[in-house]
Design a protein around this motif. Structure first.
Motif, PDB file in Angstrom:
ATOM      1  N   TYR A  36      41.222  92.075  67.860  1.00 21.36           N
ATOM      2  CA  TYR A  36      41.280  91.932  66.405  1.00 21.36           C
ATOM      3  C   TYR A  36      42.670  92.300  65.909  1.00 21.36           C
ATOM      4  O   TYR A  36      43.255  93.288  66.331  1.00 21.36           O
ATOM      5  CB  TYR A  36      40.233  92.818  65.721  1.00 21.36           C
ATOM      6  CG  TYR A  36      40.226  92.676  64.215  1.00 21.36           C
ATOM      7  CD1 TYR A  36      39.527  91.648  63.598  1.00 21.36           C
ATOM      8  CD2 TYR A  36      40.934  93.554  63.406  1.00 21.36           C
ATOM      9  CE1 TYR A  36      39.522  91.503  62.215  1.00 21.36           C
ATOM     10  CE2 TYR A  36      40.947  93.415  62.023  1.00 21.36           C
ATOM     11  CZ  TYR A  36      40.239  92.391  61.443  1.00 21.36           C
ATOM     12  OH  TYR A  36      40.243  92.254  60.078  1.00 21.36           O
ATOM     13  N   LYS A  37      43.203  91.512  65.005  1.00 25.97           N
ATOM     14  CA  LYS A  37      44.521  91.750  64.415  1.00 25.97           C
ATOM     15  C   LYS A  37      44.366  92.155  62.955  1.00 25.97           C
ATOM     16  O   LYS A  37      43.579  91.560  62.219  1.00 25.97           O
ATOM     17  CB  LYS A  37      45.408  90.502  64.501  1.00 25.97           C
ATOM     18  CG  LYS A  37      45.574  89.965  65.911  1.00 25.97           C
ATOM     19  CD  LYS A  37      46.259  90.958  66.808  1.00 25.97           C
ATOM     20  CE  LYS A  37      46.434  90.358  68.191  1.00 25.97           C
ATOM     21  NZ  LYS A  37      46.592  91.348  69.215  1.00 25.97           N
ATOM     22  N   THR A  38      45.125  93.138  62.529  1.00 21.64           N
ATOM     23  CA  THR A  38      45.092  93.644  61.167  1.00 21.64           C
ATOM     24  C   THR A  38      45.447  92.537  60.178  1.00 21.64           C
ATOM     25  O   THR A  38      46.408  91.801  60.374  1.00 21.64           O
ATOM     26  CB  THR A  38      46.072  94.817  61.005  1.00 21.64           C
ATOM     27  OG1 THR A  38      45.718  95.827  61.942  1.00 21.64           O
ATOM     28  CG2 THR A  38      46.038  95.389  59.606  1.00 21.64           C
ATOM     29  N   LYS A  39      44.651  92.431  59.111  1.00 25.55           N
ATOM     30  CA  LYS A  39      44.875  91.435  58.062  1.00 25.55           C
ATOM     31  C   LYS A  39      45.317  92.147  56.784  1.00 25.55           C
ATOM     32  O   LYS A  39      45.067  93.323  56.597  1.00 25.55           O
ATOM     33  CB  LYS A  39      43.580  90.674  57.762  1.00 25.55           C
ATOM     34  CG  LYS A  39      42.838  90.099  58.943  1.00 25.55           C
ATOM     35  CD  LYS A  39      43.437  88.827  59.437  1.00 25.55           C
ATOM     36  CE  LYS A  39      42.613  88.140  60.490  1.00 25.55           C
ATOM     37  NZ  LYS A  39      42.401  88.860  61.716  1.00 25.55           N
ATOM     38  N   ASP A  40      45.971  91.396  55.912  1.00 26.25           N
ATOM     39  CA  ASP A  40      46.331  91.909  54.597  1.00 26.25           C
ATOM     40  C   ASP A  40      46.270  90.758  53.607  1.00 26.25           C
ATOM     41  O   ASP A  40      46.388  89.593  53.983  1.00 26.25           O
ATOM     42  CB  ASP A  40      47.721  92.534  54.602  1.00 26.25           C
ATOM     43  CG  ASP A  40      47.963  93.446  53.409  1.00 26.25           C
ATOM     44  OD1 ASP A  40      47.015  93.696  52.630  1.00 26.25           O
ATOM     45  OD2 ASP A  40      49.096  93.910  53.240  1.00 26.25           O
ATOM     46  N   LEU A  41      46.076  91.092  52.357  1.00 26.26           N
ATOM     47  CA  LEU A  41      46.006  90.108  51.290  1.00 26.26           C
ATOM     48  C   LEU A  41      47.272  90.246  50.460  1.00 26.26           C
ATOM     49  O   LEU A  41      47.584  91.320  49.968  1.00 26.26           O
ATOM     50  CB  LEU A  41      44.768  90.392  50.426  1.00 26.26           C
ATOM     51  CG  LEU A  41      44.277  89.292  49.522  1.00 26.26           C
ATOM     52  CD1 LEU A  41      43.884  88.050  50.316  1.00 26.26           C
ATOM     53  CD2 LEU A  41      43.084  89.776  48.728  1.00 26.26           C
ATOM     54  N   VAL A  42      48.030  89.149  50.337  1.00 22.22           N
ATOM     55  CA  VAL A  42      49.293  89.188  49.594  1.00 22.22           C
ATOM     56  C   VAL A  42      49.344  88.026  48.618  1.00 22.22           C
ATOM     57  O   VAL A  42      48.701  87.007  48.809  1.00 22.22           O
ATOM     58  CB  VAL A  42      50.516  89.126  50.538  1.00 22.22           C
ATOM     59  CG1 VAL A  42      50.601  90.361  51.405  1.00 22.22           C
ATOM     60  CG2 VAL A  42      50.494  87.886  51.392  1.00 22.22           C
ATOM     61  N   PHE A  43      50.134  88.208  47.560  1.00 17.20           N
ATOM     62  CA  PHE A  43      50.311  87.133  46.596  1.00 17.20           C
ATOM     63  C   PHE A  43      51.111  86.002  47.201  1.00 17.20           C
ATOM     64  O   PHE A  43      51.985  86.203  48.034  1.00 17.20           O
ATOM     65  CB  PHE A  43      51.011  87.635  45.338  1.00 17.20           C
ATOM     66  CG  PHE A  43      50.095  88.311  44.373  1.00 17.20           C
ATOM     67  CD1 PHE A  43      49.108  87.593  43.728  1.00 17.20           C
ATOM     68  CD2 PHE A  43      50.223  89.657  44.117  1.00 17.20           C
ATOM     69  CE1 PHE A  43      48.251  88.206  42.835  1.00 17.20           C
ATOM     70  CE2 PHE A  43      49.371  90.290  43.218  1.00 17.20           C
ATOM     71  CZ  PHE A  43      48.383  89.555  42.582  1.00 17.20           C
ATOM     72  N   GLU A  44      50.826  84.783  46.765  1.00 22.12           N
ATOM     73  CA  GLU A  44      51.451  83.590  47.317  1.00 22.12           C
ATOM     74  C   GLU A  44      52.971  83.614  47.177  1.00 22.12           C
ATOM     75  O   GLU A  44      53.688  83.203  48.086  1.00 22.12           O
ATOM     76  CB  GLU A  44      50.874  82.345  46.634  1.00 22.12           C
ATOM     77  CG  GLU A  44      51.207  81.069  47.366  1.00 22.12           C
ATOM     78  CD  GLU A  44      50.389  79.902  46.853  1.00 22.12           C
ATOM     79  OE1 GLU A  44      50.717  78.774  47.243  1.00 22.12           O
ATOM     80  OE2 GLU A  44      49.451  80.090  46.079  1.00 22.12           O
ATOM     81  N   GLN A  45      53.499  84.140  46.050  1.00 21.98           N
ATOM     82  CA  GLN A  45      54.955  84.192  45.878  1.00 21.98           C
ATOM     83  C   GLN A  45      55.604  85.022  46.987  1.00 21.98           C
ATOM     84  O   GLN A  45      56.684  84.708  47.453  1.00 21.98           O
ATOM     85  CB  GLN A  45      55.386  84.831  44.580  1.00 21.98           C
ATOM     86  CG  GLN A  45      54.817  84.522  43.279  1.00 21.98           C
ATOM     87  CD  GLN A  45      53.466  85.072  42.975  1.00 21.98           C
ATOM     88  OE1 GLN A  45      52.476  84.710  43.583  1.00 21.98           O
ATOM     89  NE2 GLN A  45      53.383  85.909  41.963  1.00 21.98           N
TER      90      GLN A  45
END
Length: 135
Positions: A36-45
């Protein structure tokens, strides 16, 4: 009717923070999942600043994995990405519990501040309406 022009921004940020909390929780839940690889949520810009070459999408590799992150994140122009450059364990997993707990705490503080700002914005709007009714 919206209390102010800032309200949309506050609610979008609140939604983003809620979605990000889900991603962080998923990382913590998968701390013992091999590969499993760590995920993150980021803004498109922010994504556009970095040349990733392709969109990273979550894939469900096990019937027990959770669904739904991509549907909710698209509503506020955020993207789910894999965090690069993290130290991997021997099983290929790169989730660091201390880092994820720290990110969760920071995200919750921002979420709480946004909620407080929305409440204050609504109270101000209400006071303006009540003042105008008295005249």
């Amino acid at each position: 009717m919206k209390p102010s022009t800032v309200t949309d921004l506050l609610f979008n940020q609140l939604s983003f923070r809620s979605d990000r909390q889900k991603v962080i929780s998923s990382n913590i839940a998968n701390i013992n999942t091999p590969g499993y690889k760590t995920k993150d949520l980021v803004f498109e810009q922010e994504l556009q600043k970095v040349d990733l070459g392709k969109d990273l999408q979550m894939s469900k590799t096990n019937s027990m994995h959770m669904n739904g992150f991509n549907e909710t994140s698209n509503t506020n122009q955020a993207k789910l990405t894999q965090v690069k450059g993290l130290e991997e364990q021997t099983d290929g997993n790169n989730v660091n519990l201390d880092t994820q707990m720290s990110e969760m705490s920071k995200n919750k503080m921002i979420f709480d501040a946004l909620q407080s700002s929305i409440t204050k914005d609504s109270r101000l709007f209400r006071s303006v309406i009540e003042s105008s009714q008295k005249n």
